[in-house]
Structure formats: C-alpha cells, structure tokens
Motif scaffolding. Structure first.
Motif, PDB file in Angstrom:
ATOM      1  N   LYS A   1      -0.275   4.167  -2.820  1.00 32.81           N
ATOM      2  CA  LYS A   1      -0.136   4.034  -4.233  1.00 32.81           C
ATOM      3  C   LYS A   1       0.557   5.440  -4.743  1.00 32.81           C
ATOM      4  N   ARG A   2       1.464   5.255  -5.848  1.00 32.52           N
ATOM      5  CA  ARG A   2       2.321   6.532  -6.171  1.00 32.52           C
ATOM      6  C   ARG A   2       0.923   7.495  -6.990  1.00 32.52           C
ATOM      7  N   ARG A   3       0.401   6.515  -7.647  1.00 35.48           N
ATOM      8  CA  ARG A   3      -0.675   7.537  -8.416  1.00 35.48           C
ATOM      9  C   ARG A   3      -2.210   6.681  -8.095  1.00 35.48           C
ATOM     10  N   GLY A   4      -3.306   7.767  -7.815  1.00 33.44           N
ATOM     11  CA  GLY A   4      -4.538   7.236  -7.632  1.00 33.44           C
ATOM     12  C   GLY A   4      -4.684   7.426  -6.110  1.00 33.44           C
ATOM     13  N   TYR A   5      -5.740   6.519  -5.782  1.00 31.54           N
ATOM     14  CA  TYR A   5      -6.390   6.534  -4.293  1.00 31.54           C
ATOM     15  C   TYR A   5      -6.167   4.969  -3.930  1.00 31.54           C
ATOM     16  N   GLY A   6      -5.655   4.913  -2.645  1.00 29.19           N
ATOM     17  CA  GLY A   6      -5.828   3.624  -1.935  1.00 29.19           C
ATOM     18  C   GLY A   6      -4.398   3.165  -1.397  1.00 29.19           C
TER      19      GLY A   6
ATOM     20  N   TRP B   1      -4.665   7.256   2.848  1.00 28.75           N
ATOM     21  CA  TRP B   1      -5.242   7.157   1.777  1.00 28.75           C
ATOM     22  C   TRP B   1      -5.812   8.711   1.263  1.00 28.75           C
ATOM     23  N   ARG B   2      -5.337   9.108   0.168  1.00 32.17           N
ATOM     24  CA  ARG B   2      -5.538  10.329  -0.489  1.00 32.17           C
ATOM     25  C   ARG B   2      -5.305  10.191  -2.031  1.00 32.17           C
ATOM     26  N   TRP B   3      -5.798  11.107  -2.705  1.00 38.23           N
ATOM     27  CA  TRP B   3      -5.539  11.193  -4.129  1.00 38.23           C
ATOM     28  C   TRP B   3      -3.990  11.709  -4.379  1.00 38.23           C
ATOM     29  N   ARG B   4      -3.429  10.846  -5.314  1.00 35.71           N
ATOM     30  CA  ARG B   4      -2.294  11.384  -5.695  1.00 35.71           C
ATOM     31  C   ARG B   4      -2.226  11.488  -7.182  1.00 35.71           C
TER      32      ARG B   4
ATOM     33  N   ARG C   1      -6.441   0.668   5.365  1.00 38.10           N
ATOM     34  CA  ARG C   1      -6.415   2.163   5.296  1.00 38.10           C
ATOM     35  C   ARG C   1      -5.662   2.502   6.589  1.00 38.10           C
TER      36      ARG C   1
END
Length: 80
Positions: free
Chosen positions: A15-20, A77-80, A70
């Motif tokens: 994802k560009r923003r968020g997690y997953g 997966w990491r926070w973006r 994942r």
C-alpha cells in the motif's frame, strides 16, 4: 504449471499509505484474491442459518490467508 506458483516474484504491491497489501500486480495475485472472496462468500452462504458459526467461520476465512498475502507483497508489510 506448479512452477508459476513457486517463483519468488511478488503478487501484490504494498500500500502507498498505511499497512498491508495493495492491489495484485500478477495474475497469481488476482487468482488468490478471487479465491479468497469465493471462500468467504461460500462460507457465508453455507452457514447463513447459524449466526455464531457464521461469524467465527467468516473471521477465520478472512484471516487465514494473510500470511500468504504478506509473503507475496512487494517490499513486505510495514507502515507507510
């Protein structure tokens, strides 16, 4: 045909923003997403008369393939 599923190329974009996981980028990702939706829909249709079992089964069917999502996501997966 099995070799197409065993390669190490990613099936999903991060994802560009968020997690997953974002949208699929390979046909394998689209096939997995379609199978996941079909699994959840099938479980919901089969257990529609039993609300407690329906809830538990839909949650399990929704969460079970997450490790594969994942593992096949580009960049993990990491926070973006």
């Amino acid at each position: 045909m099995l070799h197409l599923f065993l390669d190490n190329r990613p099936w999903f974009r991060a994802k560009r923003r968020g997690y997953g996981t974002g949208l699929p980028i390979a046909w394998q990702g689209w096939a997995m997403l379609a199978a996941h939706i079909a699994l959840i829909t099938g479980v919901a249709l089969l257990l529609r008369a039993q609300p407690v079992a329906l809830t538990l089964a839909v949650i399990l069917a929704g969460v079970a393939p997450m490790p594969l999502y994942r593992a096949r996501t580009e960049g993990g997966w990491r926070w973006r």
